[in-house]
Design a protein around this motif. Sequence first.
Motif, PDB file in Angstrom:
ATOM      1  N   SER A  91       0.818  -1.219   0.000  1.00 14.40           N
ATOM      2  CA  SER A  91       0.000   0.000   0.000  1.00 14.40           C
ATOM      3  C   SER A  91       0.852   1.270   0.000  1.00 14.40           C
ATOM      4  N   ALA A  92       2.159   1.154   0.205  1.00 12.69           N
ATOM      5  CA  ALA A  92       3.049   2.320   0.133  1.00 12.69           C
ATOM      6  C   ALA A  92       3.112   2.871  -1.289  1.00 12.69           C
ATOM      7  N   ARG A  93       2.709   2.077  -2.271  1.00  9.53           N
ATOM      8  CA  ARG A  93       2.686   2.528  -3.669  1.00  9.53           C
ATOM      9  C   ARG A  93       1.459   3.377  -3.977  1.00  9.53           C
ATOM     10  N   ALA A  94       0.513   3.450  -3.074  1.00 11.05           N
ATOM     11  CA  ALA A  94      -0.718   4.198  -3.315  1.00 11.05           C
ATOM     12  C   ALA A  94      -0.476   5.695  -3.148  1.00 11.05           C
ATOM     13  N   CYS A  95      -1.028   6.482  -4.063  1.00 18.38           N
ATOM     14  CA  CYS A  95      -0.924   7.935  -4.009  1.00 18.38           C
ATOM     15  C   CYS A  95      -1.675   8.444  -2.780  1.00 18.38           C
ATOM     16  N   PRO A  96      -1.064   9.324  -1.974  1.00 14.91           N
ATOM     17  CA  PRO A  96      -1.764   9.841  -0.788  1.00 14.91           C
ATOM     18  C   PRO A  96      -2.946  10.739  -1.142  1.00 14.91           C
ATOM     19  N   ALA A  97      -2.968  11.289  -2.368  1.00 12.58           N
ATOM     20  CA  ALA A  97      -4.059  12.179  -2.765  1.00 12.58           C
ATOM     21  C   ALA A  97      -5.249  11.434  -3.352  1.00 12.58           C
ATOM     22  N   CYS A  98      -4.978  10.428  -4.221  1.00 15.42           N
ATOM     23  CA  CYS A  98      -6.095   9.770  -4.925  1.00 15.42           C
ATOM     24  C   CYS A  98      -6.229   8.285  -4.585  1.00 15.42           C
ATOM     25  N   GLY A  99      -5.196   7.672  -4.010  1.00 15.38           N
ATOM     26  CA  GLY A  99      -5.266   6.269  -3.621  1.00 15.38           C
ATOM     27  C   GLY A  99      -4.948   5.270  -4.713  1.00 15.38           C
ATOM     28  N   VAL A 100      -4.688   5.743  -5.941  1.00 13.59           N
ATOM     29  CA  VAL A 100      -4.368   4.849  -7.051  1.00 13.59           C
ATOM     30  C   VAL A 100      -2.949   4.309  -6.871  1.00 13.59           C
ATOM     31  N   PHE A 101      -2.776   2.990  -7.131  1.00 10.61           N
ATOM     32  CA  PHE A 101      -1.467   2.364  -7.004  1.00 10.61           C
ATOM     33  C   PHE A 101      -0.593   2.716  -8.207  1.00 10.61           C
ATOM     34  N   SER A 102       0.654   3.038  -7.945  1.00 15.16           N
ATOM     35  CA  SER A 102       1.586   3.386  -9.005  1.00 15.16           C
ATOM     36  C   SER A 102       2.321   2.142  -9.475  1.00 15.16           C
ATOM     37  N   SER A 103       2.748   2.170 -10.737  1.00 17.44           N
ATOM     38  CA  SER A 103       3.544   1.078 -11.282  1.00 17.44           C
ATOM     39  C   SER A 103       4.913   1.578 -11.742  1.00 17.44           C
ATOM     40  N   ARG A 104       5.185   2.859 -11.504  1.00 22.85           N
ATOM     41  CA  ARG A 104       6.441   3.437 -11.987  1.00 22.85           C
ATOM     42  C   ARG A 104       7.211   4.064 -10.834  1.00 22.85           C
ATOM     43  N   VAL A 105       8.454   3.636 -10.656  1.00 20.73           N
ATOM     44  CA  VAL A 105       9.313   4.156  -9.599  1.00 20.73           C
ATOM     45  C   VAL A 105       9.873   5.508 -10.022  1.00 20.73           C
ATOM     46  N   LYS A 106       9.772   6.486  -9.147  1.00 23.25           N
ATOM     47  CA  LYS A 106      10.328   7.823  -9.380  1.00 23.25           C
ATOM     48  C   LYS A 106      11.796   7.869  -8.968  1.00 23.25           C
ATOM     49  N   GLY A 107      12.138   7.169  -7.900  1.00 20.94           N
ATOM     50  CA  GLY A 107      13.500   7.163  -7.385  1.00 20.94           C
ATOM     51  C   GLY A 107      13.545   6.420  -6.068  1.00 20.94           C
ATOM     52  N   SER A 108      14.631   6.583  -5.360  1.00 23.90           N
ATOM     53  CA  SER A 108      14.757   5.923  -4.062  1.00 23.90           C
ATOM     54  C   SER A 108      15.410   6.874  -3.073  1.00 23.90           C
TER      55      SER A 108
END
Length: 95
Positions: free
Chosen positions: A37-54
């Motif tokens: 669930s850490a992949r979920a956007c805090p604003a909309c809740g949609v799960f992301s499939s693309r890593v921005k960075g680390s």
Amino acid sequence: MVNDTTLLLDLDGVSVMRVERCEDGGRRVHLVTADASARACPACGVFSSRVKGSATTRPRDLPYGERGLEFLWHKRRWWCREPGLAQVPGIAQLA
């Protein structure tokens, strides 16, 4: 999600990746986020499939024994691909 790391550190959603012995006799514990669930956007809740960075953080308020214990928490940062969230502060969106 309860795992051995949760039981040890009372920190839900995190797992121990590895532990190293330091030269001073202390231990360095490498943690990773284990909750999907850490992949979920805090604003909309949609799960992301693309890593921005680390990023790696060093939490200092976790309990430890008498000997030195250093924590390194390795985290991934995710892109939100939902249209319209580019205007929300703190939310990254793909172009």
